[in-house]
Design an enzyme around this catalytic site. Structure first.
Site, PDB file in Angstrom:
ATOM      1  N   ARG A   1       0.829  -1.204   0.000  1.00 50.83           N
ATOM      2  CA  ARG A   1       0.000   0.000   0.000  1.00 50.83           C
ATOM      3  C   ARG A   1       0.864   1.255   0.000  1.00 50.83           C
ATOM      4  O   ARG A   1       0.903   2.011  -0.963  1.00 50.83           O
ATOM      5  CB  ARG A   1      -0.948  -0.005   1.219  1.00 50.83           C
ATOM      6  CG  ARG A   1      -2.079   1.035   1.136  1.00 50.83           C
ATOM      7  CD  ARG A   1      -1.680   2.444   1.495  1.00 50.83           C
ATOM      8  NE  ARG A   1      -1.176   2.588   2.854  1.00 50.83           N
ATOM      9  CZ  ARG A   1      -0.724   3.737   3.340  1.00 50.83           C
ATOM     10  NH1 ARG A   1      -0.676   4.833   2.569  1.00 50.83           N
ATOM     11  NH2 ARG A   1      -0.248   3.794   4.571  1.00 50.83           N
ATOM     12  N   ASP A   2       1.612   1.462   1.072  1.00 51.05           N
ATOM     13  CA  ASP A   2       2.365   2.695   1.243  1.00 51.05           C
ATOM     14  C   ASP A   2       3.517   2.804   0.259  1.00 51.05           C
ATOM     15  O   ASP A   2       3.933   3.910  -0.096  1.00 51.05           O
ATOM     16  CB  ASP A   2       2.887   2.773   2.677  1.00 51.05           C
ATOM     17  CG  ASP A   2       3.244   4.187   3.089  1.00 51.05           C
ATOM     18  OD1 ASP A   2       2.992   5.116   2.312  1.00 51.05           O
ATOM     19  OD2 ASP A   2       3.775   4.365   4.200  1.00 51.05           O
TER      20      ASP A   2
ATOM     21  N   HIS B   1       5.204   3.712  12.946  1.00 53.16           N
ATOM     22  CA  HIS B   1       5.383   3.679  11.491  1.00 53.16           C
ATOM     23  C   HIS B   1       6.426   4.734  11.140  1.00 53.16           C
ATOM     24  O   HIS B   1       6.133   5.917  11.056  1.00 53.16           O
ATOM     25  CB  HIS B   1       4.031   3.995  10.822  1.00 53.16           C
ATOM     26  CG  HIS B   1       4.078   4.061   9.332  1.00 53.16           C
ATOM     27  ND1 HIS B   1       3.448   3.139   8.522  1.00 53.16           N
ATOM     28  CD2 HIS B   1       4.643   4.954   8.487  1.00 53.16           C
ATOM     29  CE1 HIS B   1       3.618   3.466   7.255  1.00 53.16           C
ATOM     30  NE2 HIS B   1       4.356   4.568   7.208  1.00 53.16           N
TER      31      HIS B   1
ATOM     32  N   HIS C   1       9.581   6.419   8.779  1.00 55.14           N
ATOM     33  CA  HIS C   1      10.267   6.573   7.499  1.00 55.14           C
ATOM     34  C   HIS C   1      11.748   6.789   7.794  1.00 55.14           C
ATOM     35  O   HIS C   1      12.129   7.079   8.929  1.00 55.14           O
ATOM     36  CB  HIS C   1       9.687   7.741   6.712  1.00 55.14           C
ATOM     37  CG  HIS C   1       8.335   7.439   6.136  1.00 55.14           C
ATOM     38  ND1 HIS C   1       7.907   7.917   4.922  1.00 55.14           N
ATOM     39  CD2 HIS C   1       7.308   6.689   6.607  1.00 55.14           C
ATOM     40  CE1 HIS C   1       6.675   7.484   4.670  1.00 55.14           C
ATOM     41  NE2 HIS C   1       6.294   6.745   5.691  1.00 55.14           N
TER      42      HIS C   1
ATOM     43  N   CYS D   1       5.685  10.067   0.707  1.00 55.47           N
ATOM     44  CA  CYS D   1       4.387  10.738   0.838  1.00 55.47           C
ATOM     45  C   CYS D   1       4.285  11.802  -0.237  1.00 55.47           C
ATOM     46  O   CYS D   1       5.103  12.721  -0.284  1.00 55.47           O
ATOM     47  CB  CYS D   1       4.227  11.374   2.217  1.00 55.47           C
ATOM     48  SG  CYS D   1       2.670  12.280   2.415  1.00 55.47           S
TER      49      CYS D   1
ATOM     50  N   ASN E   1       9.788   4.252   3.629  1.00 56.08           N
ATOM     51  CA  ASN E   1       9.615   3.680   4.959  1.00 56.08           C
ATOM     52  C   ASN E   1      10.893   2.976   5.395  1.00 56.08           C
ATOM     53  O   ASN E   1      11.775   2.668   4.578  1.00 56.08           O
ATOM     54  CB  ASN E   1       8.491   2.635   4.921  1.00 56.08           C
ATOM     55  CG  ASN E   1       7.137   3.232   4.640  1.00 56.08           C
ATOM     56  OD1 ASN E   1       6.380   3.552   5.543  1.00 56.08           O
ATOM     57  ND2 ASN E   1       6.814   3.390   3.353  1.00 56.08           N
TER      58      ASN E   1
END
Length: 318
Positions: A21-22, A213, A215, A246, A255
């Site tokens: 997803r990310d 979470h 990065h 992002c 990430n």
């Protein structure tokens, strides 16, 4: 507030894979649905049990994830797996409620400016709208993880007070979220800001499970993991190969890398249930699929005790 005891060695740490997803959402070339499914299955085969597979966002906003339902329907779900997806609003929640999901991740920014850039509304409006979202998901038997973006700093506003993060976490708890995830959207977290945010939340919302979470924008993602471990956190997100970023935050990079995180945890005495060699294979498959090098380190060097043939290695002359 006194410091919690460190997690004892041997404790099982949950590593949630968020690359599908990310990570994928930032790739400019559309990844075929079948390839997304293949990569997700390879990650599951390595022992990953928690995965954020996709997002129910507008296909116009994030065309890379327009195939959310097809990907979820196509993956080989292992026994005991915990499958999640991101939803930004009630429309996304309605789509998610029709799929085989264990949990859904919502997201609001701790920073007013970033929240307006990300979802075009103020923080309190986002939180108010989540009441209907969470009710809809709970009706469908789906748990909710309340995500807080820019939890450790904002590229527009700078410092984000831990009290602001804790206020949002408490509101999530009041709305019925089972956990809260602190997102380091632009890699501004430091060990000190991580510790402050965790302790502020535990003061304001006792009993709320905290996920982290990070990065790796400034290279201290894994140092922040170690701080989280010392504070008793046992759930960390990571992306295969270090994918991610992002689109609404200038300078954001990927990430923390799943292989690097698993290597660190296992070499520190923690259990993850993940086979590092097979995880590296999944990262190499991902790298081949997207067509460019990934920033992870373990994908390049391999495990610490990997052996090399001395006959295939140059010998110094003279």
């Amino acid at each position: 507030m006194s410091s919690p005891l460190p997690v004892p060695e041997g404790t099982r740490i949950t590593v949630c894979e968020v690359g599908p997803r990310d990570g994928f959402q930032n790739e400019k070339t559309f990844i075929p649905t079948a390839k997304k499914i293949e990569i997700a299955n390879a990650l599951f085969a390595s022992g990953v049990t928690h995965m954020q597979v996709t997002s129910f966002v507008s296909p116009r906003a994030v065309p890379q994830l327009a195939d959310a339902e097809e990907v979820l329907a196509g993956i080989d779900r292992p026994e005991g797996a915990w499958i999640t997806a991101l939803v930004p609003n009630l429309r996304g929640a309605e789509r998610a409620a029709q799929c085989a999901l264990d949990a859904v991740h919502t997201v609001v920014s701790a920073s007013e400016t970033h929240n307006r850039k990300n979802v075009n509304r103020p923080v309190d409006q986002s939180l108010a709208e989540f009441e209907a979202v969470i009710d809809r998901l709970h009706t469908a038997g789906i748990a909710v993880e309340g995500g807080i973006a820019t939890a450790f700093g904002c590229p527009f506003e700078g410092i984000v007070p831990p009290e602001q993060v804790a206020r949002i976490a408490r509101r999530y708890q009041e709305l019925g979220a089972e956990s809260v995830s602190l997102g380091d959207t632009t890699g501004m977290a430091t060990p000190l800001t991580v510790r402050a945010a965790i302790r502020a939340i535990r003061e304001a919302a006792p009993g709320l499970d905290i996920h982290l979470h990070f990065h790796n924008t400034r290279g201290v993602g894994l140092a922040c993991v170690m701080t989280g471990l010392a504070e008793g956190v046992t759930h960390f997100d990571a992306a295969v190969g270090g994918l991610g970023g992002c689109p609404f935050a200038a300078g954001a990079t990927g990430n923390i890398c799943t292989e690097d995180l698993v290597y660190l945890l296992q070499e520190s005495g923690y259990s993850t249930g993940i086979e590092l060699d097979r995880l590296i294979d999944a990262a190499l498959l991902t790298q081949d699929t997207i067509g460019h090098a990934l920033p992870g380190q373990v994908i390049k060097a391999g495990p610490r005790l990997k052996r090399h043939d001395p006959d295939q290695t140059l010998t110094a002359a003279g």
